[in-house]
Design a protein around this motif. Structure first.
Motif, PDB file in Angstrom:
ATOM      1  N   UNK A  59       0.836  -1.218   0.000  1.00 29.69           N
ATOM      2  CA  UNK A  59       0.000   0.000   0.000  1.00 29.69           C
ATOM      3  C   UNK A  59       0.863   1.257   0.000  1.00 29.69           C
ATOM      4  N   UNK A  60       1.956   1.258   0.774  1.00 30.78           N
ATOM      5  CA  UNK A  60       2.843   2.423   0.824  1.00 30.78           C
ATOM      6  C   UNK A  60       3.487   2.682  -0.535  1.00 30.78           C
ATOM      7  N   UNK A  70       5.484  14.087  -2.397  1.00 28.85           N
ATOM      8  CA  UNK A  70       4.519  14.794  -1.566  1.00 28.85           C
ATOM      9  C   UNK A  70       3.829  13.829  -0.593  1.00 28.85           C
ATOM     10  N   UNK A  71       4.640  13.128   0.193  1.00 28.39           N
ATOM     11  CA  UNK A  71       4.149  12.104   1.114  1.00 28.39           C
ATOM     12  C   UNK A  71       4.785  12.320   2.482  1.00 28.39           C
ATOM     13  N   UNK A  72       3.998  12.136   3.518  1.00 27.04           N
ATOM     14  CA  UNK A  72       4.504  12.213   4.886  1.00 27.04           C
ATOM     15  C   UNK A  72       4.623  10.796   5.437  1.00 27.04           C
ATOM     16  N   UNK A  73       5.779  10.485   6.003  1.00 29.57           N
ATOM     17  CA  UNK A  73       6.007   9.176   6.613  1.00 29.57           C
ATOM     18  C   UNK A  73       6.221   9.386   8.107  1.00 29.57           C
ATOM     19  N   UNK A 110      -8.485   7.397   6.191  1.00 23.65           N
ATOM     20  CA  UNK A 110      -8.687   6.290   5.254  1.00 23.65           C
ATOM     21  C   UNK A 110      -7.763   6.306   4.042  1.00 23.65           C
ATOM     22  N   UNK A 111      -7.150   7.443   3.714  1.00 23.39           N
ATOM     23  CA  UNK A 111      -6.300   7.512   2.523  1.00 23.39           C
ATOM     24  C   UNK A 111      -4.864   7.112   2.819  1.00 23.39           C
ATOM     25  N   UNK A 112      -4.546   6.818   4.061  1.00 18.92           N
ATOM     26  CA  UNK A 112      -3.175   6.530   4.464  1.00 18.92           C
ATOM     27  C   UNK A 112      -2.921   5.031   4.506  1.00 18.92           C
ATOM     28  N   UNK A 113      -1.646   4.700   4.584  1.00 17.04           N
ATOM     29  CA  UNK A 113      -1.238   3.324   4.847  1.00 17.04           C
ATOM     30  C   UNK A 113      -0.708   3.309   6.273  1.00 17.04           C
ATOM     31  N   UNK A 114      -1.335   2.551   7.139  1.00 19.42           N
ATOM     32  CA  UNK A 114      -0.892   2.446   8.529  1.00 19.42           C
ATOM     33  C   UNK A 114      -0.628   0.982   8.820  1.00 19.42           C
ATOM     34  N   UNK A 115       0.531   0.688   9.397  1.00 24.24           N
ATOM     35  CA  UNK A 115       0.875  -0.712   9.623  1.00 24.24           C
ATOM     36  C   UNK A 115       1.692  -0.924  10.868  1.00 24.24           C
ATOM     37  N   UNK A 116       1.665  -2.154  11.327  1.00 27.98           N
ATOM     38  CA  UNK A 116       2.490  -2.593  12.441  1.00 27.98           C
ATOM     39  C   UNK A 116       3.592  -3.448  11.843  1.00 27.98           C
ATOM     40  N   UNK A 124       3.133   4.939   9.446  1.00 24.18           N
ATOM     41  CA  UNK A 124       2.012   5.477   8.706  1.00 24.18           C
ATOM     42  C   UNK A 124       2.569   6.327   7.582  1.00 24.18           C
ATOM     43  N   UNK A 125       1.948   6.223   6.442  1.00 25.73           N
ATOM     44  CA  UNK A 125       2.365   6.983   5.278  1.00 25.73           C
ATOM     45  C   UNK A 125       1.109   7.556   4.653  1.00 25.73           C
TER      46      UNK A 125
END
Length: 144
Positions: A59-60, A70-73, A110-116, A124-125
């Motif tokens: 997803x990232x 233009x992405x925040x990590x 909802x538009x982000x990629x969040x993961x463990x 999160x990206x």
């Protein structure tokens, strides 16, 4: 009076053909839905509800391809998490991880990629559509 409707007649060849085709197709559709749910469950961490490493990476990469630079990590490492497990027990540690997952999901949107990615490492990206203050991401208070 009999409440069951009785109909005498023959079953036509068209009806028989439709029935013999519909029964297996219905079974395949039910099986496909069940399989899809099982596959989707393997992409998420059962404790936090966040994406697992492989699903997060996929997803990232899609977000990076779509939005470029233009992405925040954001990387979150739960400080002193081992102490929580050692002193309060693993059930409390699981509650803290679940709370992290819920807060990261709510924060990222909802538009982000969040993961463990690991035991207490979260990423999160998201597309950088908004300015983020540096200390906005602090978890304040205690989780009991």
């Amino acid at each position: 009076m009999d409440s069951v409707l009785h109909h005498r007649g023959r079953i036509g060849s068209r009806t028989l053909l439709l029935t013999t085709a519909a029964v297996p197709l219905t079974g395949w559709a039910v099986h496909a839905v069940a399989l899809h749910k099982r596959l989707a469950a393997t992409r998420k961490d059962p404790l936090t509800g966040l994406l697992r490493r492989d699903a997060y990476t996929h997803r990232a990469r899609r977000i990076l391809a779509r939005h470029g630079d233009n992405v925040t990590v954001v990387m979150v490492d739960a400080d002193h998490f081992k102490q929580i497990n050692d002193t309060a027990g693993h059930q409390s540690g699981d509650a803290v991880l679940a709370a992290f997952g819920a807060r990261i999901t709510a924060w990222a949107g909802p538009r982000a990629a969040a993961g463990r990615l690991g035991g207490d490492e979260f990423f999160s990206e998201l597309p950088a559509a908004r300015q983020l203050p540096v200390n906005q991401w602090r978890f304040r208070g205690r989780i009991s």
